[in-house]
Design a protein around this motif. Sequence first.
Motif, PDB file in Angstrom:
ATOM      1  N   PRO A   7      -2.854   7.020  -6.574  1.00  8.00           N
ATOM      2  CA  PRO A   7      -3.351   6.138  -7.643  1.00  8.00           C
ATOM      3  C   PRO A   7      -4.738   5.595  -7.293  1.00  8.00           C
ATOM      4  N   TYR A   8      -5.701   5.941  -8.114  1.00 10.31           N
ATOM      5  CA  TYR A   8      -7.101   5.623  -7.823  1.00 10.31           C
ATOM      6  C   TYR A   8      -7.329   4.123  -7.680  1.00 10.31           C
ATOM      7  N   SER A   9      -6.919   3.352  -8.659  1.00 11.63           N
ATOM      8  CA  SER A   9      -7.227   1.924  -8.682  1.00 11.63           C
ATOM      9  C   SER A   9      -6.528   1.150  -7.579  1.00 11.63           C
ATOM     10  N   THR A  10      -5.423   1.696  -7.053  1.00 10.51           N
ATOM     11  CA  THR A  10      -4.656   0.976  -6.033  1.00 10.51           C
ATOM     12  C   THR A  10      -5.184   1.244  -4.638  1.00 10.51           C
ATOM     13  N   VAL A  11      -5.108   2.480  -4.172  1.00 14.88           N
ATOM     14  CA  VAL A  11      -5.422   2.819  -2.787  1.00 14.88           C
ATOM     15  C   VAL A  11      -6.922   2.891  -2.542  1.00 14.88           C
ATOM     16  N   LEU A  12      -7.653   3.518  -3.451  1.00 19.73           N
ATOM     17  CA  LEU A  12      -9.056   3.818  -3.191  1.00 19.73           C
ATOM     18  C   LEU A  12     -10.002   2.671  -3.523  1.00 19.73           C
ATOM     19  N   ASN A  13      -9.442   1.486  -3.728  1.00 20.14           N
ATOM     20  CA  ASN A  13     -10.255   0.282  -3.909  1.00 20.14           C
ATOM     21  C   ASN A  13      -9.681  -0.860  -3.080  1.00 20.14           C
ATOM     22  N   SER A  14      -9.115  -0.502  -1.931  1.00 20.25           N
ATOM     23  CA  SER A  14      -8.529  -1.509  -1.051  1.00 20.25           C
ATOM     24  C   SER A  14      -9.607  -2.116  -0.164  1.00 20.25           C
ATOM     25  N   ARG A  15      -9.633  -3.427  -0.082  1.00 15.84           N
ATOM     26  CA  ARG A  15     -10.625  -4.109   0.743  1.00 15.84           C
ATOM     27  C   ARG A  15     -10.141  -4.282   2.188  1.00 15.84           C
ATOM     28  N   SER A  16      -8.847  -4.094   2.425  1.00 17.54           N
ATOM     29  CA  SER A  16      -8.304  -4.327   3.771  1.00 17.54           C
ATOM     30  C   SER A  16      -8.124  -3.043   4.576  1.00 17.54           C
ATOM     31  N   LEU A  17      -8.129  -1.901   3.916  1.00 17.82           N
ATOM     32  CA  LEU A  17      -7.807  -0.634   4.571  1.00 17.82           C
ATOM     33  C   LEU A  17      -8.880  -0.255   5.589  1.00 17.82           C
ATOM     34  N   THR A  18      -8.442  -0.019   6.845  1.00 17.27           N
ATOM     35  CA  THR A  18      -9.364   0.411   7.904  1.00 17.27           C
ATOM     36  C   THR A  18      -9.138   1.860   8.296  1.00 17.27           C
ATOM     37  N   LEU A  19      -7.956   2.403   8.020  1.00 19.46           N
ATOM     38  CA  LEU A  19      -7.637   3.803   8.347  1.00 19.46           C
ATOM     39  C   LEU A  19      -6.837   4.417   7.217  1.00 19.46           C
TER      40      LEU A  19
ATOM     41  N   LYS B 174       6.206   7.197 -10.275  1.00 21.64           N
ATOM     42  CA  LYS B 174       6.057   5.748 -10.450  1.00 21.64           C
ATOM     43  C   LYS B 174       6.599   4.998  -9.232  1.00 21.64           C
ATOM     44  N   LYS B 175       7.703   5.487  -8.667  1.00 23.36           N
ATOM     45  CA  LYS B 175       8.266   4.826  -7.495  1.00 23.36           C
ATOM     46  C   LYS B 175       7.269   4.841  -6.334  1.00 23.36           C
ATOM     47  N   ILE B 176       6.700   6.013  -6.066  1.00 24.95           N
ATOM     48  CA  ILE B 176       5.739   6.123  -4.965  1.00 24.95           C
ATOM     49  C   ILE B 176       4.521   5.251  -5.244  1.00 24.95           C
ATOM     50  N   ASP B 177       4.063   5.259  -6.500  1.00 17.06           N
ATOM     51  CA  ASP B 177       2.934   4.401  -6.869  1.00 17.06           C
ATOM     52  C   ASP B 177       3.247   2.934  -6.586  1.00 17.06           C
ATOM     53  N   ASP B 178       4.465   2.521  -6.909  1.00 14.63           N
ATOM     54  CA  ASP B 178       4.862   1.127  -6.682  1.00 14.63           C
ATOM     55  C   ASP B 178       4.907   0.804  -5.195  1.00 14.63           C
ATOM     56  N   TRP B 179       5.380   1.739  -4.370  1.00 12.68           N
ATOM     57  CA  TRP B 179       5.414   1.509  -2.927  1.00 12.68           C
ATOM     58  C   TRP B 179       4.003   1.315  -2.381  1.00 12.68           C
ATOM     59  N   LEU B 180       3.082   2.157  -2.828  1.00 12.52           N
ATOM     60  CA  LEU B 180       1.704   2.049  -2.351  1.00 12.52           C
ATOM     61  C   LEU B 180       1.047   0.766  -2.866  1.00 12.52           C
ATOM     62  N   LYS B 181       1.385   0.383  -4.074  1.00 13.05           N
ATOM     63  CA  LYS B 181       0.862  -0.867  -4.625  1.00 13.05           C
ATOM     64  C   LYS B 181       1.353  -2.052  -3.796  1.00 13.05           C
ATOM     65  N   PHE B 182       2.603  -1.979  -3.362  1.00 10.76           N
ATOM     66  CA  PHE B 182       3.150  -3.039  -2.514  1.00 10.76           C
ATOM     67  C   PHE B 182       2.400  -3.107  -1.186  1.00 10.76           C
ATOM     68  N   ALA B 183       2.140  -1.923  -0.591  1.00 12.45           N
ATOM     69  CA  ALA B 183       1.459  -1.880   0.704  1.00 12.45           C
ATOM     70  C   ALA B 183       0.033  -2.421   0.594  1.00 12.45           C
ATOM     71  N   VAL B 184      -0.700  -1.954  -0.400  1.00 16.53           N
ATOM     72  CA  VAL B 184      -2.080  -2.405  -0.568  1.00 16.53           C
ATOM     73  C   VAL B 184      -2.116  -3.884  -0.935  1.00 16.53           C
ATOM     74  N   GLY B 185      -1.144  -4.323  -1.748  1.00 15.03           N
ATOM     75  CA  GLY B 185      -1.065  -5.738  -2.102  1.00 15.03           C
ATOM     76  C   GLY B 185      -0.768  -6.623  -0.904  1.00 15.03           C
ATOM     77  N   GLY B 186      -0.153  -6.024   0.128  1.00 12.79           N
ATOM     78  CA  GLY B 186       0.131  -6.766   1.360  1.00 12.79           C
ATOM     79  C   GLY B 186      -0.991  -6.677   2.365  1.00 12.79           C
ATOM     80  N   ASN B 187      -2.166  -6.235   1.917  1.00 10.73           N
ATOM     81  CA  ASN B 187      -3.349  -6.119   2.772  1.00 10.73           C
ATOM     82  C   ASN B 187      -3.107  -5.215   3.978  1.00 10.73           C
ATOM     83  N   VAL B 188      -2.467  -4.083   3.741  1.00 12.08           N
ATOM     84  CA  VAL B 188      -2.208  -3.136   4.818  1.00 12.08           C
ATOM     85  C   VAL B 188      -3.527  -2.620   5.382  1.00 12.08           C
TER      86      VAL B 188
END
Length: 427
Positions: free
Chosen positions: A161-173, A128-142
Amino acid sequence: MATKEIRKHRKEKGGNGPKNLGVDRISRLPDPLLHCILSSLPTIYVVRTSILAKRWRRVWISIPVLYFEEFNNVTFQGTVKNIRRRFFKFVDNFLLCRKVGNQFSRDTLVMTRFKLDMHYHSGIRITKKIDDWLKFAVGGNVEELDLRIKPSYKTRYYQIPYSTVLNSRSLTLLRLKHMKLEILFPVSLPSLKALYFKNVEFDDETLQNLISGCPIIEDLHLSMKSYSSISGVNFAACGTLRTLSLSSVKFTGEWLEDQISRLPLVERLTLDDCIGLGHFSIHSISLKSLVIDIYDTIEATFSTPNLVRFRYNFHEESIISIDAPKLLEAIIDFQLYIYTYGTWYYDLIRFLSNLSYLKKMTLSTYSEQVIIIPENVRNICRSPLPDLKHMKVKISKRDYALNKTSELKLRDALLWCAPSVETLEIV
């Protein structure tokens, strides 16, 4: 009189020489330059710069690159359990400060890259901690996400986490290492341009679902932990692909031919330690760089009119035919140490003859004996590289005890291969 003038000059300049050496010029730099300097450091070291001067106290909170690495007995000292606890606490506290800083800052704090390098110990709380860190990063338009989450001994892999990382609109790499992916549904990564997998486990369905959701991807690098087959994957959805690198995977030559024909823009192709190819033929107008490092025996034909760079790990039983009239540079590696049959030199000459129009070449070998073509062979064969102008030979285990006669034999053999050479360097 002269002494008075010197003192007057020092006073006008603001001090007496040595005192000026203590001026902190770095602190006068604007924040973007300081961020550029600090971005290559792990974030914990960036935070520690806050004690240097008053000017540095606020720099770390706005740095756009977050890099969290779990050091053992370097950054966090103590037992393994304490190191892990301190690492998690540091990341939690930093992201909390960052969140608070975003709330009170006039401008949104930009996050361009988020890198996490750590060992994974399975458990609901840790996951859950790692999921939260990634959610923070994706939420910050990383824009760039680099995850190296290696499982500990007898620990299952961390699942993104599928819904968090693999549906990011800002991720370029997206860069993943030491992980396992299982994607049952199509993803949506509309901005992703580069995808790097190293020591990652996945099946055909996962890879297909992933690349199908990347409509503008340009760079794809796949390196699997084991030689799993990817022959069920269709890269037709990657019509914008310019770089394709395949390592430690299994596929057939027919599959590779079909995929390259569906990638009209691909400029760079790397085949590293792949198996199952056998016979194949590649025709590509767009290909400019080709790297082949395959230990299996292959029989391949390349028709690449715009190829300018070629690197090949020579296999004495493979047959390579290459038509590349614009080729500028070739790097040939000889990894086998001992050749046990007398026709080895004929295989070498036959291969080098494919590159007869080449102007620049680098040969890398374990021993100089591999490239000293016997005189009796030279007497009945043509020089394979008549137009070569620049040759560099790298010998990893050079025999410095060679006498002058042997040294001359090496040079004579090389000059026979390339009689028009203008520069010959042996290192």
